[in-house]
Design a protein around this motif. Sequence first.
Motif, PDB file in Angstrom:
ATOM      1  N   ARG A 279      48.193  23.061 -60.680  1.00 28.26           N
ATOM      2  CA  ARG A 279      48.242  24.253 -61.537  1.00 28.26           C
ATOM      3  C   ARG A 279      48.691  23.874 -62.948  1.00 28.26           C
ATOM      4  O   ARG A 279      49.150  22.764 -63.205  1.00 28.26           O
ATOM      5  N   GLN A 280      48.550  24.820 -63.847  1.00 29.75           N
ATOM      6  CA  GLN A 280      48.866  24.587 -65.257  1.00 29.75           C
ATOM      7  C   GLN A 280      50.324  24.172 -65.466  1.00 29.75           C
ATOM      8  O   GLN A 280      50.643  23.420 -66.395  1.00 29.75           O
ATOM      9  N   ASP A 281      51.218  24.641 -64.588  1.00 29.60           N
ATOM     10  CA  ASP A 281      52.626  24.244 -64.695  1.00 29.60           C
ATOM     11  C   ASP A 281      52.886  22.882 -64.051  1.00 29.60           C
ATOM     12  O   ASP A 281      54.037  22.466 -63.924  1.00 29.60           O
ATOM     13  N   ARG A 282      51.791  22.201 -63.644  1.00 26.47           N
ATOM     14  CA  ARG A 282      51.813  20.860 -63.061  1.00 26.47           C
ATOM     15  C   ARG A 282      52.506  20.802 -61.715  1.00 26.47           C
ATOM     16  O   ARG A 282      53.061  19.761 -61.315  1.00 26.47           O
ATOM     17  N   THR A 283      52.454  21.914 -60.967  1.00 26.51           N
ATOM     18  CA  THR A 283      52.867  21.920 -59.570  1.00 26.51           C
ATOM     19  C   THR A 283      51.634  21.675 -58.707  1.00 26.51           C
ATOM     20  O   THR A 283      50.495  21.820 -59.164  1.00 26.51           O
ATOM     21  N   LEU A 284      51.855  21.292 -57.449  1.00 30.56           N
ATOM     22  CA  LEU A 284      50.768  20.901 -56.553  1.00 30.56           C
ATOM     23  C   LEU A 284      50.680  21.872 -55.391  1.00 30.56           C
ATOM     24  O   LEU A 284      51.679  22.139 -54.718  1.00 30.56           O
ATOM     25  N   ALA A 317      59.061  18.367 -53.981  1.00 27.77           N
ATOM     26  CA  ALA A 317      59.664  17.046 -54.194  1.00 27.77           C
ATOM     27  C   ALA A 317      60.745  16.780 -53.171  1.00 27.77           C
ATOM     28  O   ALA A 317      60.903  15.657 -52.666  1.00 27.77           O
ATOM     29  N   THR A 318      61.522  17.800 -52.857  1.00 29.58           N
ATOM     30  CA  THR A 318      62.511  17.793 -51.774  1.00 29.58           C
ATOM     31  C   THR A 318      62.483  19.177 -51.160  1.00 29.58           C
ATOM     32  O   THR A 318      61.759  20.064 -51.619  1.00 29.58           O
ATOM     33  N   ALA A 319      63.318  19.373 -50.152  1.00 35.28           N
ATOM     34  CA  ALA A 319      63.331  20.679 -49.494  1.00 35.28           C
ATOM     35  C   ALA A 319      63.658  21.809 -50.459  1.00 35.28           C
ATOM     36  O   ALA A 319      63.169  22.938 -50.298  1.00 35.28           O
ATOM     37  N   ASN A 320      64.449  21.511 -51.484  1.00 31.65           N
ATOM     38  CA  ASN A 320      64.898  22.563 -52.399  1.00 31.65           C
ATOM     39  C   ASN A 320      64.430  22.360 -53.843  1.00 31.65           C
ATOM     40  O   ASN A 320      64.891  23.061 -54.748  1.00 31.65           O
ATOM     41  N   THR A 321      63.493  21.423 -54.058  1.00 30.85           N
ATOM     42  CA  THR A 321      63.077  21.106 -55.420  1.00 30.85           C
ATOM     43  C   THR A 321      61.562  21.125 -55.541  1.00 30.85           C
ATOM     44  O   THR A 321      60.858  20.524 -54.709  1.00 30.85           O
ATOM     45  N   SER A 322      61.057  21.781 -56.555  1.00 26.23           N
ATOM     46  CA  SER A 322      59.626  21.783 -56.813  1.00 26.23           C
ATOM     47  C   SER A 322      59.183  20.416 -57.322  1.00 26.23           C
ATOM     48  O   SER A 322      59.919  19.730 -58.045  1.00 26.23           O
ATOM     49  N   THR A 324      57.028  18.566 -59.878  1.00 25.95           N
ATOM     50  CA  THR A 324      56.448  18.920 -61.170  1.00 25.95           C
ATOM     51  C   THR A 324      55.890  17.678 -61.860  1.00 25.95           C
ATOM     52  O   THR A 324      56.065  16.553 -61.397  1.00 25.95           O
ATOM     53  N   GLY A 325      55.193  17.906 -62.960  1.00 25.43           N
ATOM     54  CA  GLY A 325      54.653  16.804 -63.751  1.00 25.43           C
ATOM     55  C   GLY A 325      53.415  16.165 -63.166  1.00 25.43           C
ATOM     56  O   GLY A 325      53.006  15.083 -63.603  1.00 25.43           O
TER      57      GLY A 325
END
Length: 529
Positions: A279-284, A317-322, A324-325
């Motif tokens: 997505r545009q916010d660089r999430t997957l 990225a982790t259980a509690n982290t989006s 990004t990038g």
Amino acid sequence: MFVPARLTALAPLLLCLLAACADDVSSADDATVGALDAHVDAHVDAHVDAHVDASIDATAHDASIDADAGNTDATEAGDAIPADAAGASDAGTSDADTSDADTSDADTSDADTSDAVPVDAELVDAAAPDAGPTSCTEMPSSCVETEVCLGESCSCIRSLHGIHYLRGDGTVVYAPAGNATEIEIAGGTRLTDVAEIYTGFHHGCALRNDGTVWCWATSDQGDNGGQLGDGTITNNIPTEDHFVATPVVTAPSTPLDHVVHLSRGSSRGYLASNTCAIRQDRTLWCWGSPDSSGGGGGTLFNDGVAGSRAYAVEIRATANTSLTGVQAVSLGTRSYCLIRNGDSPGEVWCWGANVGGTLGQGYSDGSGRPYPTHVTLDGPADEVGVGADTACARVGTSVFCWGSNSTGQVGSGPPTVDGAGGCSNYCELTPALVKVSESVALDGVANLNVGYLSVCVTREDHSLWCWGLGETVASAHYATPVELTLSQPLDNVALHTSWGSSGFGPAIRYLNRDNTLWDSTVQRAIVCP
């Protein structure tokens, strides 16, 4: 001979030349004067003829451009193509310069017209050395709006992925084995405004310019693992619903939007039962099957929920982290890698099964990793691709691969048994530089594509090089890259892809810079809009 107006200015000069020569020889005998007059006449005639011929060439060239300028539509070609092919697209031309030499004031009274040939655009040889631009690279305006320049010719094909191709007008064609089916949406209208495409095992997907993603079934198994991402899982798609695209959603009536890229870097097709989008916010975000081959502790999804996903879900990225990038992502059979801008640009991160060392961590095990882990390379990655337990990255114009090397697909040399780190299938546990020989690295790489058990690249000179499984037998393993030659040298390639579990020989599909499409050794028709 017809004399254009631009040459009439030479008349005073020529008369002066004749007079001067006559004065100089006034004391000569008649025979000498006659010989000199003949010499002067020959010189003048040659001088005039040279200028006239140059003018005719220039006028003929302009006329040729005039004739081509009106051809703005791509046409179907009737070249010799195998029986399963049904026509190819040729390039049109537009916006040509049609300014011709002004001949309205030409004095033709003294011109020798006995050998004159009418300057007819249809008779001009456009391939002559002085005919001007000979490729769309030299004259980009020769391609119409819905075409792209491949280097030598214009084409209606913008990109290839597996057994689909994206056309310049934003429509998609499913084209296996010479057949061609246009992808539609409900109501029987064509899917349009497409920017990227992806081919799965029994499905395909497209990113539209509005940031939404649409997927379709290519067989009755096209949604048995949620591959369509429309909130349903269907074990038997009716035939009438094949090739009909529906939007991917994150929840009922909530489209997946603001998407900028789909999965890339691998086009194996075989066992590919999932898809991802950035997505545009660089999430997957991904949907479909969690594991295309089973075993090894690998799973695409890491939200703690087992099974397939009928809706697009976020990869974390982790259980509690989006996460990004994210810049690019590639999906293997049970391992997955992405490029992200983290502490530095172009970082490669992988997760899923670690069979054969696909995660590039220096060891191999069967437990896998649910969250992406960083892979150390010599520099920022430009492309990444994952196949069956093997991953590769392009770093500049070089390639590094790691993981299973059972068919030589790591490309670092003949497979050797190495039990270190738990490796039992000839693997490279950390990224290894791909080499053409023991001491010479593969360089000049412009594009990377990882197949099921093989890897292929195009180099900057447009040649195609591959390694790994070449055919479908064990004896056809290539542990270092070879320049591919099938029915012809593959040295003029514009685009390439692959599809299926076969080796690179039978699985390769490529589009040449002269706008010819090939499946291995068979030329295919190009279906343009």
